[in-house]
Enzyme design. Sequence first.
Site, PDB file in Angstrom:
ATOM      1  N   LYS A  22      -2.129   4.929  12.267  1.00  0.00           N
ATOM      2  CA  LYS A  22      -0.632   5.102  11.285  1.00  0.00           C
ATOM      3  C   LYS A  22      -0.989   4.954   9.983  1.00  0.00           C
ATOM      4  O   LYS A  22      -0.472   5.709   9.040  1.00  0.00           O
ATOM      5  CB  LYS A  22       0.349   4.165  11.906  1.00  0.00           C
ATOM      6  CG  LYS A  22       1.484   4.172  10.917  1.00  0.00           C
ATOM      7  CD  LYS A  22       2.610   3.029  11.656  1.00  0.00           C
ATOM      8  CE  LYS A  22       2.602   1.807  11.030  1.00  0.00           C
ATOM      9  NZ  LYS A  22       3.197   1.721   9.420  1.00  0.00           N
ATOM     10  N   ASN A  23      -1.641   3.647   9.573  1.00  0.00           N
ATOM     11  CA  ASN A  23      -1.666   3.653   8.218  1.00  0.00           C
ATOM     12  C   ASN A  23      -2.879   4.321   7.435  1.00  0.00           C
ATOM     13  O   ASN A  23      -2.844   4.207   6.158  1.00  0.00           O
ATOM     14  CB  ASN A  23      -2.164   1.855   7.957  1.00  0.00           C
ATOM     15  CG  ASN A  23      -0.839   1.212   8.237  1.00  0.00           C
ATOM     16  OD1 ASN A  23       0.128   1.782   8.486  1.00  0.00           O
ATOM     17  ND2 ASN A  23      -0.906  -0.200   8.227  1.00  0.00           N
ATOM     18  N   ARG A 121       9.514  -6.664  -0.945  1.00  0.00           N
ATOM     19  CA  ARG A 121       8.349  -5.574  -1.019  1.00  0.00           C
ATOM     20  C   ARG A 121       8.667  -4.843  -2.246  1.00  0.00           C
ATOM     21  O   ARG A 121       8.965  -3.805  -2.070  1.00  0.00           O
ATOM     22  CB  ARG A 121       8.388  -4.817   0.167  1.00  0.00           C
ATOM     23  CG  ARG A 121       8.251  -5.610   1.406  1.00  0.00           C
ATOM     24  CD  ARG A 121       8.084  -4.762   2.594  1.00  0.00           C
ATOM     25  NE  ARG A 121       6.786  -4.143   2.866  1.00  0.00           N
ATOM     26  CZ  ARG A 121       6.384  -3.383   3.944  1.00  0.00           C
ATOM     27  NH1 ARG A 121       7.285  -3.247   4.795  1.00  0.00           N
ATOM     28  NH2 ARG A 121       5.294  -2.993   3.872  1.00  0.00           N
TER      29      ARG A 121
HETATM   30  C1  UD1 Z   1       0.413  -2.042   3.825  1.00  0.00           C
HETATM   31  C2  UD1 Z   1       0.764  -1.677   5.571  1.00  0.00           C
HETATM   32  C3  UD1 Z   1       1.342  -2.579   6.467  1.00  0.00           C
HETATM   33  C4  UD1 Z   1       0.407  -4.028   6.170  1.00  0.00           C
HETATM   34  C5  UD1 Z   1       0.253  -4.331   4.793  1.00  0.00           C
HETATM   35  C6  UD1 Z   1      -0.733  -5.391   4.370  1.00  0.00           C
HETATM   36  C7  UD1 Z   1       0.969   0.932   5.436  1.00  0.00           C
HETATM   37  C8  UD1 Z   1       1.793   1.892   5.679  1.00  0.00           C
HETATM   38  N1  UD1 Z   1       1.515  -0.436   5.613  1.00  0.00           N
HETATM   39  O1  UD1 Z   1       1.762  -2.038   3.557  1.00  0.00           O
HETATM   40  O2  UD1 Z   1       1.233  -2.263   7.826  1.00  0.00           O
HETATM   41  O3  UD1 Z   1       1.158  -5.172   6.586  1.00  0.00           O
HETATM   42  O4  UD1 Z   1      -0.230  -3.021   3.912  1.00  0.00           O
HETATM   43  O5  UD1 Z   1      -1.949  -5.195   5.168  1.00  0.00           O
HETATM   44  O6  UD1 Z   1      -0.339   0.918   5.269  1.00  0.00           O
HETATM   45  N2  UD1 Z   1       3.481  -6.330  -3.565  1.00  0.00           N
HETATM   46  C9  UD1 Z   1       3.692  -6.676  -4.718  1.00  0.00           C
HETATM   47  N3  UD1 Z   1       4.003  -5.668  -5.664  1.00  0.00           N
HETATM   48  C10 UD1 Z   1       3.615  -4.374  -5.244  1.00  0.00           C
HETATM   49  C11 UD1 Z   1       3.037  -4.097  -3.978  1.00  0.00           C
HETATM   50  C12 UD1 Z   1       3.152  -5.098  -3.145  1.00  0.00           C
HETATM   51  O7  UD1 Z   1       4.010  -7.917  -4.875  1.00  0.00           O
HETATM   52  O8  UD1 Z   1       3.840  -3.384  -6.233  1.00  0.00           O
HETATM   53  C13 UD1 Z   1       3.253  -7.617  -2.336  1.00  0.00           C
HETATM   54  C14 UD1 Z   1       4.055  -7.093  -1.234  1.00  0.00           C
HETATM   55  O9  UD1 Z   1       5.417  -7.678  -1.620  1.00  0.00           O
HETATM   56  C15 UD1 Z   1       3.438  -7.967  -0.199  1.00  0.00           C
HETATM   57  C16 UD1 Z   1       2.074  -7.796  -0.463  1.00  0.00           C
HETATM   58  O10 UD1 Z   1       1.734  -7.487  -1.930  1.00  0.00           O
HETATM   59  O11 UD1 Z   1       3.889  -9.470  -0.216  1.00  0.00           O
HETATM   60  C17 UD1 Z   1       1.208  -6.941   0.597  1.00  0.00           C
HETATM   61  O12 UD1 Z   1       1.718  -5.706   0.425  1.00  0.00           O
HETATM   62  P1  UD1 Z   1       0.861  -4.287   0.421  1.00  0.00           P
HETATM   63  O13 UD1 Z   1      -0.390  -4.720   0.727  1.00  0.00           O
HETATM   64  O14 UD1 Z   1       1.263  -3.353  -0.843  1.00  0.00           O
HETATM   65  O15 UD1 Z   1       1.614  -3.578   1.640  1.00  0.00           O
HETATM   66  P2  UD1 Z   1       2.187  -2.059   2.112  1.00  0.00           P
HETATM   67  O16 UD1 Z   1       1.072  -1.166   1.219  1.00  0.00           O
HETATM   68  O17 UD1 Z   1       3.597  -2.329   1.690  1.00  0.00           O
END
Ligand code: UD1
Length: 415
Positions: A22-23, A121
């Site tokens: 999926k990811n 998020r």
């Molecule tokens: C992706 C995955 C999800 C997985 C996650 C962590 C997809 C579609 N989803 O989610 O299944 O659980 O990676 O492996 O691929 N953050 C910030 N600022 C930002 C972006 C993120 O503070 O601009 C923080 C988030 O709040 C969170 C952490 O970073 O606490 C991890 O987020 P991120 O790695 O971005 O996860 P996703 O891409 O949303």
Amino acid sequence: MGAYQIIGGRPLEGAVQIHGAKNSVLPILAATLVCGGQYTINNCPEISDVDTALDILRRLGCKVQRSSSQIRVDTVAAEYREIPEELMRKMRAAILFLGALLARFGEARVSAPGGCALGERPIDLHVLGLRLMGAECEYDGETLRCAGKNLHGCTVALPFPSVGATENLILAALACEGEVTLCNAAKEPEIGDLIGFLRACGARIEGTGSSVLHISGKAALHGTDYTVMPDRMEAATYLAAAAATRGRLVLQSAEPAHLQAVLSVLERGGCEIAQRPGEIIVRCDRLQAVSPIVTAPYDGFPTDAQAPLMAAMATAEGVSIFEETVFSDRLRHVPALRAMGANILATGRHAVVTGVKRLNGATVEATDLRGGAAMVIAALSAEGESLVTKTEHMERGYTSFVQTLRSCGAQIARQ
Ligand code: UD1
């Protein structure tokens, strides 16, 4: 609202075919927009998040054809349009269309993405990188507007290796004049899959698998055929289900190299694991607590496997301590596991799980994709009947979940 009725207590036994990730497929589908072309994507999971990504592509004027696990996308006629809020709200990965739209059209306007409620998020890291590339970004807490027809090379040092920010910035970097160096980039295998796809399209990207990526902008891109890698989170879910039910499963088309942190926890817990390229065999007769289980960016223990593993550890011998370091609020499945008789004390980002002999059936509501999967796993191991409601969460991420579990002996039916 869908529900699964489950009568637990039977070990899972049989073979499970692991589908495409999926990811990976979601960023790859967004990436098809960057350059107008014809793309054939193989091994796509049949899940509702993919349906949402295809709806977004259609909305942007792309032609989309789907036959089971193969998707053909023609993005030649794509036009710049705003992605409707109701599509953005359906899944978090919709934010990846931001980088793709900016790269293709020099502008993007998207509303805050939805997806699983796992705590805060934000998208500040996405915006930070886009601004360094020269994009003008305005975010009012609801709508993000980005414009930048002349993006340029730069160095972006991410304060945290965000998966989504890394993917978005790779896509936007493709339109930059010069080179973008991305430091502290996420190293998740799905990033490697996106890079593999983009390279097949003609992109010049160095550093796959490392935390420093070099992306050369303005390479001539073209359509391609690509096969999506196996879903390590789907595999982790079935591994946890085998452990929870003291069963024996053969996972076919899995990639053991991507699952070492999960396999190591299961082995320490007493499961017998055999790994070959493309196959994992797990057998669990007795499960002991493993502690601590601390989630972390790859190649640490994946946050997406935390809830499924907790469901298994709920009946292990001894005490396991879980620490969730990636998301601020990812223990929402705990009250449901407790309703099934689990002994779990949770505060903030920590959960102390004292194994009990048996769980009992209960009616519980899925809170999010992996939390819902954890409830199904707990119900499969529990004595008696359970009802897990809000199964649309699970439909977002698992292909043929019910049929697969039934084929391994589970008593589970859709209601
Ligand atoms: C992706 C995955 C999800 C997985 C996650 C962590 C997809 C579609 N989803 O989610 O299944 O659980 O990676 O492996 O691929 N953050 C910030 N600022 C930002 C972006 C993120 O503070 O601009 C923080 C988030 O709040 C969170 C952490 O970073 O606490 C991890 O987020 P991120 O790695 O971005 O996860 P996703 O891409 O949303």
